[in-house]
Design an enzyme around this catalytic site. Structure first.
Site, PDB file in Angstrom:
ATOM      1  N   THR A  99     -23.215  57.414 -12.371  1.00 13.44           N
ATOM      2  CA  THR A  99     -23.827  56.140 -12.733  1.00 13.44           C
ATOM      3  C   THR A  99     -23.435  55.050 -11.752  1.00 13.44           C
ATOM      4  OG1 THR A  99     -23.900  54.425 -14.444  1.00 13.44           O
ATOM      5  CG2 THR A  99     -21.904  55.744 -14.322  1.00 13.44           C
ATOM      6  N   ASP A 100     -24.376  54.145 -11.526  1.00 16.10           N
ATOM      7  CA  ASP A 100     -24.093  52.934 -10.767  1.00 16.10           C
ATOM      8  C   ASP A 100     -23.328  51.962 -11.663  1.00 16.10           C
ATOM      9  OD1 ASP A 100     -24.189  51.038  -8.731  1.00 16.10           O
ATOM     10  OD2 ASP A 100     -26.071  50.205  -9.455  1.00 16.10           O
ATOM     11  N   LYS A 101     -22.754  50.925 -11.058  1.00 21.24           N
ATOM     12  CA  LYS A 101     -21.975  49.961 -11.838  1.00 21.24           C
ATOM     13  C   LYS A 101     -22.805  48.739 -12.215  1.00 21.24           C
ATOM     14  CE  LYS A 101     -19.098  47.186  -9.769  1.00 21.24           C
ATOM     15  NZ  LYS A 101     -19.648  45.864 -10.182  1.00 21.24           N
TER      16      LYS A 101
ATOM     17  N   GLN B  40     -29.846  51.526 -10.814  1.00 24.57           N
ATOM     18  CA  GLN B  40     -29.767  50.130 -11.246  1.00 24.57           C
ATOM     19  C   GLN B  40     -31.148  49.606 -11.604  1.00 24.57           C
ATOM     20  OE1 GLN B  40     -27.882  47.565  -8.465  1.00 24.57           O
ATOM     21  NE2 GLN B  40     -28.626  45.705  -9.400  1.00 24.57           N
TER      22      GLN B  40
END
Length: 777
Positions: free
Chosen positions: A457-459, A766
């Site tokens: 996962t992206d942040k 995102q």
């Protein structure tokens, strides 16, 4: 059986070639007819025909562009400049009454033919704006939208008409086994009525017809419902949000609501929503490969101002005036030649169709054997009773019953509903995910998500809220926490007026965001979350963006991109005082370009190694507090004669800004649920590694025995070391794939494949700031 399937039904799960699909379909279509077997997936014949048409039209567009360019160069720009010649065509009464000065087809031909001389005859973009009765500063008036749609058309393309329910019924009746059963039913009714009379002789035939009716209705209803689901999904997928200027304010509208005369704002990654003309911008680079087939990006500027619908913004930013929408665009002409391609088979569908084929072959063999055994037994009994030459209607009915039994065995043996059930369940999953604002482009994504053993996962925007605010600032060797008005006043009093002005200049001058008035007369900031946070901080300090924009003229802009990880701007100082360059971006990158630092009294001093180390500690300290850090810097350039480029070094550091992006509510619970289900969650981000570690700990991703590593360190490991590290890897800071060479891309792929092992992987990207819908890839 697994070995047999692997050897005979090998098919890539992602984007298999047409040849591989044909080979596989040929292997699994021996028992059931392929028209019904593949009714829910891509029509390869139509897809190939559409691809041929697309390439043919694409080649025509490409040739037209280059022929036009060559002709203009050949003639050396010699044109007939007779005043008013371009206005010799007559306006229709409808266009004249609406207050416009140019016909829709004439307007579309300017961009379609790439005729810049014709554009000049109309007075350039300013002249077109006058003929379209629109202001380039204030945009279209909302009350004129319907009028423009009536005159110049809607921004929609001709779509393939939906099939009716009866078309699905007809397709269901095309099944070969159903045709055989219909024939059997007709013969059974005829023979039964002749031998047993009415109505007793009808029972067997009517029973078969009732079964056929149920199968056809269930199949048609299922296929029709799924077609409606896919239609809704496709409509949602194509509904892109664009930013336009209307009624004097910048706002977001659907691509379907775009009209001729709209002023559209473009930035990196955006799709050009319609044909148009360049108004203004910086370093605007367009990827036209989807339309012309050319891989080289095209730089758009005042001398080359034409933009084509369907292309992508590869770099830079700018504004465009919409001149053609819908079917009058080059993209619309291309789309009208294409038919619906359909979805490819998902990996599970491939396996299930393979299993169904094997079972079908076994069922076919058993059915044939059953028919032969029953027929042989019947013939042997007749021969034993010396009645081999004595045939009656009852004997024919028996043979027909034997044949019907064999067909029934074949129908029952083949699990035709299994692939259909899988397709319907995946389509239902797509609809459920869409209701949660998760847009799924391919059916296989739902299947993959259902068997995921690792989530990468992206942040920003995924684990966090993507709503950023300035929380801390380090300036003039002082760290100030910004959480109240008192802290802001303390910041103003602790630094000199020159430093304060430099700070505001670096915020308001070096930005791609804009402050616009909304319909409620409130000021809204349009831009990325990071720049929005900086602009809000500048406004809280009492700055006025319009004052700086009036006093300092922007000469050149280098927009932010994921490769350089910085944004630079060159401005002209008032009264001919030279030029000043501002730079902001990733802290470690900007710090390397600085050799000076500004002091509290406004003077600059050389930046020593010890000071750089101290600033690095400040940056790391901010990052450990889960703050995203940015550095702001400037450089004065006196007597510069060449302003075609912005310096890359020799800057003076102004401040280090720490921006807070709170964790999204419910993320920690979701991570705990994944871990409890045996799914490993890993964070892959481009932010500072310390910031990533702090956020990962807050979310519950990074554990005590977990590993957080820089992408550069990971790439330097050997494949064997990577295999040992990856099971413990929970946080990774990787560069954009755009900046990686082929070898590094292979290492990234190795990371993904080792992560999933024998299972599957799901990556969440995102959310685009203009669209709350996320994509599952």
């Amino acid at each position: 059986m697994e070995k047999y399937l692997r050897q005979n039904f090998v098919l890539e799960s992602k984007r298999p070639s047409s040849e591989a699909l044909r080979r596989w379909r040929s292997a699994v279509s021996m028992v059931k007819n392929p028209r019904r077997r593949f009714r829910l997936v891509a029509d390869l014949a139509k897809r190939d025909e559409a691809e041929r048409k697309r390439r043919k039209l694409q080649e025509k567009v490409r040739i037209a562009i280059y022929v036009n360019k060559a002709a203009l160069q050949f003639f050396g720009g010699i044109v007939d400049d007779t005043p008013g010649k371009e206005s010799h065509y007559k306006l229709s009464k409808e266009v004249r009454d609406a207050g416009f000065g140019i016909e829709p087809d004439k307007l579309a031909s300017i961009v379609g033919s790439h005729d810049t001389k014709d554009l000049e005859h109309h007075g350039g973009v300013q002249g077109l704006a006058r003929e379209l009765s629109v202001s380039l500063d204030h945009g279209v008036v909302s009350s004129d939208v319907s009028v423009r749609q009536n005159i110049y058309g809607l921004n929609r393309y001709v779509e393939k008409p939906s099939r009716s329910f009866w078309m699905f019924v007809w397709e269901a009746l095309q099944d070969f086994t159903l045709v055989i059963l219909i024939i059997c039913a007709a013969i059974s009714i005829g023979v039964g009525t002749a031998t047993e009379g009415w109505p007793k002789g009808m029972y067997d035939g009517l029973g078969i017809i009732l079964c056929i009716f149920l199968v056809v209705i269930v199949t048609a209803v299922s296929d029709y419902n799924q077609s409606l689901q896919f239609k809704d999904l496709d409509k949602e997928k194509k509904n892109i949000i664009v930013q336009v200027t209307r009624d004097g304010c910048r706002q977001k509208v659907s691509i379907y609501d775009l009209v001729v005369g709209d002023v559209v704002h473009l930035s990196i990654g955006d799709q050009v929503p319609a044909d148009g003309v360049f108004i203004s911008g910086y370093s605007l680079s367009i990827d036209e490969s989807s339309l012309t087939g050319e891989s080289e990006p095209v730089n758009v500027h005042q001398e080359r101002p034409l933009l084509l619908s369907g292309t992508k913004v590869q770099d830079g930013s700018g504004k465009m005036l919409v001149t053609s929408v819908g079917m009058r665009t080059e993209w619309g002409r291309l789309m009208v030649t294409l038919s619906e391609g359909g979805e490819d088979e998902t990996p599970l569908q491939v396996k299930l169709n393979g299993v169904a084929t094997i079972i079908g072959k076994i069922g076919l063999a058993v059915a044939v054997l059953t028919f032969l055994v029953l027929t042989s037994r019947f013939l042997v009994e007749k021969s034993l009773h010396n009645k081999i030459t004595d045939w009656s209607a009852s004997d024919a009915l028996k043979l027909l019953n034997y044949f019907a039994i064999s067909v029934t065995i074949l129908v029952v043996a083949v699990p035709e509903g299994l692939p259909l059930a899988v397709t319907l369940s995946l389509a239902f999953a797509m609809k459920k995910l869409m209701s949660d604002k998760a847009l799924v482009r391919h059916l296989s994504a739902c299947e993959t998500m259902g068997s995921a053993s690792c989530i990468c996962t992206d942040k920003t925007g995924t684990l966090t809220t993507n709503h950023m605010v300035v929380n801390k600032i380090w300036i003039c060797e002082k760290s100030v926490e910004i959480n109240s008005r008192d802290n802001e006043d303390a910041l103003k009093t602790s630094i000199s007026e020159r430093v304060f002005n430099l700070l505001l200049q670096s915020i308001f001058q070096n930005t791609s965001s804009e402050i616009v008035k909304g319909k409620d007369s409130k000021k809204n900031i349009i831009g990325s979350p990071t720049e929005t946070a900086l602009i809000e901080f500048g406004l809280l300090l009492g700055g006025d963006i319009n004052t700086f924009r009036e006093d300092y003229k922007i000469v050149r802009v280098e927009p932010f991109n994921s490769v350089k990880k910085k944004m630079s701007v060159l401005v002209a100082l008032p009264d001919g005082g030279g030029f000043r360059a501002f730079c902001k971006g990733a802290s470690e990158i900007i710090l390397e370009t600085c050799d000076k630092i500004v002091k509290a009294d406004g003077e600059t001093t050389q930046l020593s190694k010890e000071q750089k180390k101290g600033i690095t500690d400040v940056i790391n300290g901010f990052a450990c507090e889960a703050l995203r850090t940015l550095c702001l810097a400037f450089k004065d350039i006196e007597g510069a004669s060449n302003v075609d480029s912005i310096p890359d070094n020799g800057y003076t550091l102004i401040a280090v800004v720490g921006i807070k992006d709170p964790v999204r509510p419910g993320v920690k619970e979701a991570v705990e649920t994944c871990l409890a289900a045996g799914i490993t969650v890993r964070m892959v981000t481009g932010d500072n590694i310390n910031t990533a570690k702090a956020i990962a700990k807050e979310c519950g991703i990074l554990t005590e025995d977990g590993l957080a590593i820089e992408g550069s360190d990971f790439r330097n490991k050997s494949p064997q070391e990577m295999k040992e590290l990856i099971p413990k890897l929970q946080v990774s800071r990787l560069l954009s794939v755009i900046s990686l060479n082929a070898k590094l891309q292979k290492l990234i792929k190795l990371l993904i494949f080792i992560c999933v092992g024998n299972g599957s992987i799901t990556a969440f990207g995102q959310a685009h700031p203009s669209n709350p819908v996320k994509e599952c890839i």
